[in-house]
Scaffold this active site. Structure first.
Site, PDB file in Angstrom:
ATOM      1  CG  ASP A 134      -0.289  -0.255   2.513  1.00 14.71           C
ATOM      2  OD1 ASP A 134       0.822  -0.800   2.523  1.00 14.71           O
ATOM      3  OD2 ASP A 134      -0.872   0.073   3.569  1.00 14.71           O
ATOM      4  N   GLY A 141       2.772  -0.336  11.898  1.00 13.37           N
ATOM      5  CA  GLY A 141       1.996   0.785  12.420  1.00 13.37           C
ATOM      6  C   GLY A 141       2.777   1.505  13.495  1.00 13.37           C
ATOM      7  CD  GLU A 146       9.952   3.141  10.725  1.00 16.24           C
ATOM      8  OE1 GLU A 146       9.895   3.767   9.648  1.00 16.24           O
ATOM      9  OE2 GLU A 146       9.110   2.282  11.055  1.00 16.24           O
TER      10      GLU A 146
END
Length: 367
Positions: free
Chosen positions: A23, A180, A210
């Site tokens: 996506d 997410g 991250e």
């Protein structure tokens, strides 16, 4: 070999891509056409302007704001036809960039707004992947593709999505991931799923290191038993350097990750966008240092649309700005192949029959 000559040959090098979001890799024109079909309003109405908008919106320095750009791509990926088209085009775009193996990760739970079941979303994506592989083959390009089924950290459907992934293990799905908002949603939120996946001998990669630091990576590799780490660049926070000697001292988590050669799925351009590290340039990005310290570093795109990137682009930046050689590019490609979620014999064949010969065609490769 000069940097210019190497850059000229990068497009022809075989590439392995482990961390690429389905996506996050749509063609801008496809977003426009799919949005028109469902009446979704976009912030720009031609492909060039829309591509620029995605890149600028993602350049916020915040992972949270970066993730907001997906509102538009997810909005147009809610039908079997759209999912199949996006998957097919991703395969074709990657194959044309020299990618010979890739794992496309995506979250089925985010594609149910128009009535699809979880199973139907996976089937639609696989149909698109199969069509893309066939079209690539007709054009003389060979690419192998697996699905990485992802659970969204904040949505609390981890067990359901893990069971979905395992159910499709022989129908295109090669691994499981959580993604997410990393900070505040650690692997111990639903600790039982990691035992379930291990009991089913199912490969796991976890986004960690991250937007959160070393404790996030530690949970990923210890509790989550992750075979790979998505990004993982914050492992640098567990390494101290002596100012005089520049010798490195490793913390326990850094030792563990390096000792076990757990692959780091590093995406330099994306990491600069989200401020995953303190680096402001590709030259400063820790990927080079981590590689020099013998971590199992792999090179990735993360989200090609949001970062306006490709594997060739990432490689060219490292050559031009961080002084990488063809041997450095070969190292991360081979590391990615050995970290791929497929069987040992398949990995060996990929390395020995595809990657090594592909690099040896380019003068200067010492493999």
């Amino acid at each position: 070999m000069t940097d210019d000559r190497l850059s000229d040959n990068i497009a022809d090098l075989p590439k392995v891509l482990l961390h690429d979001h389905l996506d996050g890799g749509l063609r801008p024109q496809t977003v426009i056409e799919l949005a028109d079909a469902v009446g979704h309003q976009l912030p720009a109405h031609d492909a060039e302007s829309l591509g620029t908008w995605f890149q600028q919106a993602a350049d916020s320095g915040s992972l949270v704001h970066y993730l907001e750009t997906f509102d538009h791509t997810l909005a147009v990926m809610q039908t079997p036809e759209a999912l199949a088209r996006v998957a097919k085009e991703a395969v074709l775009d990657l194959a044309s960039d020299g990618v010979v193996y890739t794992e496309q990760r995506w979250a089925p739970e985010q594609h149910l707004a128009r009535g699809l079941s979880l199973e139907e979303t996976v089937e639609a994506v696989q149909a698109g992947i199969d069509e893309g592989i066939a079209e690539a083959a007709a054009a003389g390009l060979t690419i192998k593709v697996g699905q990485l089924v992802t659970a969204m950290r904040h949505a609390d459907r981890w067990q359901e999505i893990a069971e979905l992934a395992v159910a499709f293990r022989d129908r295109g799905v090669v691994g499981f991931d959580i993604a997410g908002a990393e900070d505040g949603f650690p692997p111990d939120r639903h600790a039982q799923i990691w035992r379930y996946l291990a009991d089913n001998d199912f490969p796991v990669t976890i986004h960690a290191g991250e937007a959160a630091g070393v404790p996030s990576i530690a949970q990923a590799v210890h509790l989550g038993q992750a075979d790979r780490i998505g990004h993982g660049v914050r492992i640098i926070d567990d390494i101290r350097f002596d100012d005089a000697s520049r010798e490195a001292t490793f913390g326990r988590t850094a030792h563990w990750v390096r000792d076990h050669q757990i692959p780091l799925e590093v995406a330099p351009v994306s990491n600069l966008q989200t401020s995953a590290t303190s680096a402001k340039t590709i030259a400063e990005h820790p990927i080079t240092l981590l590689k020099e310290l013998d971590f199992a570093v792999t090179l990735n795109t993360d989200n090609r649309l949001m970062s306006r990137t490709s594997m060739s682009h990432e490689m060219r930046l490292l050559v031009a700005e961080a002084g990488w050689t063809i041997d450095d590019l070969a190292d991360v490609t081979i590391a990615a192949a050995w970290g791929a979620f497929m069987h040992h014999d398949e990995r060996r064949a990929l390395v020995e029959q595809v990657i090594v010969p592909g690099y040896q065609k380019i003068e200067g490769a010492q493999l």
